[in-house]
Design a protein around this motif. Structure first.
Motif, PDB file in Angstrom:
ATOM      1  N   ASN A  31       0.849  -1.181   0.000  1.00  0.00           N
ATOM      2  CA  ASN A  31       0.000   0.000   0.000  1.00  0.00           C
ATOM      3  C   ASN A  31       0.893   1.242   0.000  1.00  0.00           C
ATOM      4  OD1 ASN A  31      -1.971   1.945   0.448  1.00  0.00           O
ATOM      5  ND2 ASN A  31      -3.052   0.693   1.945  1.00  0.00           N
ATOM      6  N   PRO A  32       0.906   2.025  -1.069  1.00  0.00           N
ATOM      7  CA  PRO A  32       1.807   3.177  -1.127  1.00  0.00           C
ATOM      8  C   PRO A  32       1.488   4.205  -0.039  1.00  0.00           C
ATOM      9  CG  PRO A  32       0.323   3.176  -3.006  1.00  0.00           C
ATOM     10  CD  PRO A  32       0.063   1.923  -2.251  1.00  0.00           C
ATOM     11  N   ASN A  33       2.526   4.706   0.612  1.00  0.00           N
ATOM     12  CA  ASN A  33       2.380   5.715   1.644  1.00  0.00           C
ATOM     13  C   ASN A  33       3.693   6.449   1.814  1.00  0.00           C
ATOM     14  OD1 ASN A  33       3.932   4.633   4.180  1.00  0.00           O
ATOM     15  ND2 ASN A  33       2.886   2.869   3.307  1.00  0.00           N
ATOM     16  N   GLN A  34       3.618   7.689   2.270  1.00  0.00           N
ATOM     17  CA  GLN A  34       4.819   8.465   2.568  1.00  0.00           C
ATOM     18  C   GLN A  34       4.467   9.631   3.469  1.00  0.00           C
ATOM     19  OE1 GLN A  34       6.567  10.371  -0.813  1.00  0.00           O
ATOM     20  NE2 GLN A  34       4.845  11.727  -1.129  1.00  0.00           N
ATOM     21  N   PHE A  35       5.437  10.046   4.250  1.00  0.00           N
ATOM     22  CA  PHE A  35       5.305  11.235   5.082  1.00  0.00           C
ATOM     23  C   PHE A  35       6.642  11.944   4.980  1.00  0.00           C
ATOM     24  CE2 PHE A  35       4.600  14.170   8.320  1.00  0.00           C
ATOM     25  CZ  PHE A  35       3.291  14.080   8.783  1.00  0.00           C
ATOM     26  N   LYS A  36       6.658  13.084   4.337  1.00  0.00           N
ATOM     27  CA  LYS A  36       7.907  13.785   4.058  1.00  0.00           C
ATOM     28  C   LYS A  36       7.945  15.114   4.802  1.00  0.00           C
ATOM     29  CE  LYS A  36       8.633  15.743  -0.036  1.00  0.00           C
ATOM     30  NZ  LYS A  36       8.952  15.958  -1.459  1.00  0.00           N
ATOM     31  N   ILE A  37       9.105  15.411   5.403  1.00  0.00           N
ATOM     32  CA  ILE A  37       9.364  16.695   6.045  1.00  0.00           C
ATOM     33  C   ILE A  37      10.534  17.335   5.304  1.00  0.00           C
ATOM     34  CG2 ILE A  37      10.096  17.879   8.157  1.00  0.00           C
ATOM     35  CD1 ILE A  37       7.401  16.673   8.542  1.00  0.00           C
TER      36      ILE A  37
ATOM     37  N   GLU B  35       4.461  16.957   3.891  1.00  0.00           N
ATOM     38  CA  GLU B  35       3.711  16.451   2.748  1.00  0.00           C
ATOM     39  C   GLU B  35       3.486  14.967   3.010  1.00  0.00           C
ATOM     40  OE1 GLU B  35       4.676  15.671  -1.875  1.00  0.00           O
ATOM     41  OE2 GLU B  35       5.351  17.600  -1.058  1.00  0.00           O
ATOM     42  N   ALA B  36       2.220  14.576   3.080  1.00  0.00           N
ATOM     43  CA  ALA B  36       1.942  13.185   3.429  1.00  0.00           C
ATOM     44  C   ALA B  36       0.740  12.655   2.672  1.00  0.00           C
ATOM     45  CB  ALA B  36       1.684  13.062   4.926  1.00  0.00           C
ATOM     46  N   SER B  37       0.818  11.369   2.410  1.00  0.00           N
ATOM     47  CA  SER B  37      -0.304  10.626   1.847  1.00  0.00           C
ATOM     48  C   SER B  37      -0.285   9.263   2.529  1.00  0.00           C
ATOM     49  CB  SER B  37      -0.138  10.492   0.333  1.00  0.00           C
ATOM     50  OG  SER B  37      -1.187   9.709  -0.186  1.00  0.00           O
ATOM     51  N   MET B  38      -1.090   9.146   3.585  1.00  0.00           N
ATOM     52  CA  MET B  38      -1.106   7.932   4.394  1.00  0.00           C
ATOM     53  C   MET B  38      -2.506   7.316   4.360  1.00  0.00           C
ATOM     54  SD  MET B  38       2.023   7.998   5.574  1.00  0.00           S
ATOM     55  CE  MET B  38       2.080   6.798   6.868  1.00  0.00           C
TER      56      MET B  38
ATOM     57  N   TYR C 245     -16.697  13.786   8.031  1.00  0.00           N
ATOM     58  CA  TYR C 245     -16.150  13.405   6.735  1.00  0.00           C
ATOM     59  C   TYR C 245     -15.740  14.626   5.924  1.00  0.00           C
ATOM     60  CZ  TYR C 245     -15.630  11.246   2.181  1.00  0.00           C
ATOM     61  OH  TYR C 245     -15.123  10.825   0.996  1.00  0.00           O
ATOM     62  N   ASP C 246     -14.581  14.536   5.300  1.00  0.00           N
ATOM     63  CA  ASP C 246     -14.084  15.580   4.408  1.00  0.00           C
ATOM     64  C   ASP C 246     -14.697  15.358   3.028  1.00  0.00           C
ATOM     65  OD1 ASP C 246     -12.659  17.404   2.952  1.00  0.00           O
ATOM     66  OD2 ASP C 246     -10.720  16.425   3.209  1.00  0.00           O
ATOM     67  N   MET C 247     -15.439  16.304   2.529  1.00  0.00           N
ATOM     68  CA  MET C 247     -16.164  16.148   1.270  1.00  0.00           C
ATOM     69  C   MET C 247     -15.285  16.365   0.035  1.00  0.00           C
ATOM     70  SD  MET C 247     -18.999  15.236   2.404  1.00  0.00           S
ATOM     71  CE  MET C 247     -20.291  15.385   1.216  1.00  0.00           C
ATOM     72  N   SER C 248     -13.956  16.454   0.212  1.00  0.00           N
ATOM     73  CA  SER C 248     -13.079  16.697  -0.929  1.00  0.00           C
ATOM     74  C   SER C 248     -12.914  15.458  -1.793  1.00  0.00           C
ATOM     75  CB  SER C 248     -11.702  17.157  -0.444  1.00  0.00           C
ATOM     76  OG  SER C 248     -11.044  16.091   0.221  1.00  0.00           O
ATOM     77  N   GLY C 249     -13.283  14.303  -1.284  1.00  0.00           N
ATOM     78  CA  GLY C 249     -13.153  13.071  -2.055  1.00  0.00           C
ATOM     79  C   GLY C 249     -11.808  12.387  -1.886  1.00  0.00           C
ATOM     80  N   GLN C 250     -10.908  12.983  -1.111  1.00  0.00           N
ATOM     81  CA  GLN C 250      -9.614  12.363  -0.868  1.00  0.00           C
ATOM     82  C   GLN C 250      -9.757  11.355   0.256  1.00  0.00           C
ATOM     83  OE1 GLN C 250      -7.017  15.602   0.116  1.00  0.00           O
ATOM     84  NE2 GLN C 250      -6.636  16.112  -2.019  1.00  0.00           N
ATOM     85  N   GLY C 251      -9.248  10.157   0.042  1.00  0.00           N
ATOM     86  CA  GLY C 251      -9.272   9.151   1.099  1.00  0.00           C
ATOM     87  C   GLY C 251      -7.993   9.216   1.901  1.00  0.00           C
ATOM     88  N   GLY C 252      -8.005   8.707   3.087  1.00  0.00           N
ATOM     89  CA  GLY C 252      -6.805   8.646   3.902  1.00  0.00           C
ATOM     90  C   GLY C 252      -6.455   9.974   4.541  1.00  0.00           C
ATOM     91  N   ILE C 253      -5.201  10.076   4.961  1.00  0.00           N
ATOM     92  CA  ILE C 253      -4.696  11.292   5.587  1.00  0.00           C
ATOM     93  C   ILE C 253      -3.779  11.970   4.581  1.00  0.00           C
ATOM     94  CG2 ILE C 253      -3.260  12.200   7.448  1.00  0.00           C
ATOM     95  CD1 ILE C 253      -4.312   9.901   9.189  1.00  0.00           C
ATOM     96  N   ASN C 254      -4.167  13.158   4.153  1.00  0.00           N
ATOM     97  CA  ASN C 254      -3.392  13.918   3.172  1.00  0.00           C
ATOM     98  C   ASN C 254      -3.006  15.248   3.785  1.00  0.00           C
ATOM     99  OD1 ASN C 254      -3.671  12.148   0.738  1.00  0.00           O
ATOM    100  ND2 ASN C 254      -5.813  12.441   1.277  1.00  0.00           N
TER     101      ASN C 254
ATOM    102  N   ALA D 215       0.159  19.784  11.721  1.00  0.00           N
ATOM    103  CA  ALA D 215       0.101  20.100  10.291  1.00  0.00           C
ATOM    104  C   ALA D 215      -1.356  20.058   9.848  1.00  0.00           C
ATOM    105  CB  ALA D 215       0.933  19.102   9.501  1.00  0.00           C
ATOM    106  N   ARG D 216      -1.654  20.793   8.802  1.00  0.00           N
ATOM    107  CA  ARG D 216      -3.024  20.858   8.295  1.00  0.00           C
ATOM    108  C   ARG D 216      -3.186  19.939   7.094  1.00  0.00           C
ATOM    109  NH1 ARG D 216      -6.091  24.243  10.639  1.00  0.00           N
ATOM    110  NH2 ARG D 216      -7.586  24.634   8.986  1.00  0.00           N
ATOM    111  N   SER D 217      -4.428  19.512   6.882  1.00  0.00           N
ATOM    112  CA  SER D 217      -4.733  18.672   5.731  1.00  0.00           C
ATOM    113  C   SER D 217      -4.541  19.472   4.452  1.00  0.00           C
ATOM    114  CB  SER D 217      -6.169  18.143   5.817  1.00  0.00           C
ATOM    115  OG  SER D 217      -7.080  19.215   5.686  1.00  0.00           O
TER     116      SER D 217
END
Length: 177
Positions: free
Chosen positions: A70-76, A82-85, A94-103, A128-130
């Motif tokens: 499962n691709p994931n990363q958390f970069k500082i 910058e993260a996509s977990m 629920y965040d209505m942006s349609g993005q799944g996970g923690i971005n 950090a903010r989404s």
């Protein structure tokens, strides 16, 4: 017969002394390897340019999920996160942006690094903010002497989730894009 017992006892004592020294040298080698890994991790954190890739996720209820495929990363980098977990757990809002996970995308706030030199442990905390800007995450990295790293993320809109993996310098290898 008596001299044979004395010789046998001396050989036995010599063998125990050699084994005890071997255990001590193994302990010393292990502590030295841990100290090197700790120093390397400290150097990576002080550079301010690093990334984390998780192998496992653990939900608040204790369920462990393998993230190897499962691709994931958390970069500082440059005081920006910058993260996509992936996220597994209950969502209260629920965040209505349609993005799944923690971005996450943007500057980090309240960035703090604590070193525990006695236990060779490092803790990094920040907020950090989404990427959509409507959710704030409290992030905590815990790094041990062996190089293993855990990341805990909490938010007012989601249950806590933890990840375990490795932290690496950005200069070593580029994170998964």
């Amino acid at each position: 017969m008596r001299s044979l017992l004395i010789i046998f006892a001396l050989l036995l004592l010599t063998a125990f002394a050699v084994l005890a020294q071997d255990k001590q040298s193994k302990r010393a080698a292990k502590k030295e390897a841990e100290a090197k890994k700790y120093a390397l991790t400290k150097e990576i954190l002080e550079s301010g340019e690093y990334y984390f890739v998780a192998d496992w996720a653990t939900t608040q209820k204790g369920r462990r999920i393998n993230l190897i495929s499962n691709p994931n990363q958390f970069k500082i980098s440059d005081q920006k996160a910058e993260a996509s977990m992936p996220y597994f757990g209950a969502v209260q809002m629920y965040d209505m942006s349609g993005q799944g996970g923690i971005n996450i995308e943007g500057p980090v706030e309240n960035y703090e690094v604590k070193y525990n030199e006695k236990k060779n442990r490092i803790t990094v905390t920040f907020k950090a903010r989404s990427s959509t800007g409507n959710e704030t995450y409290a992030c905590t990295f815990n790094m041990g002497a062996t190089g293993g790293t855990s990341l805990s993320i909490t938010s007012g809109a989601r249950n806590r989730i933890s990840y375990s993996g490795q932290i690496k310098a950005l200069s070593d290898t580029n994170p998964k894009e």
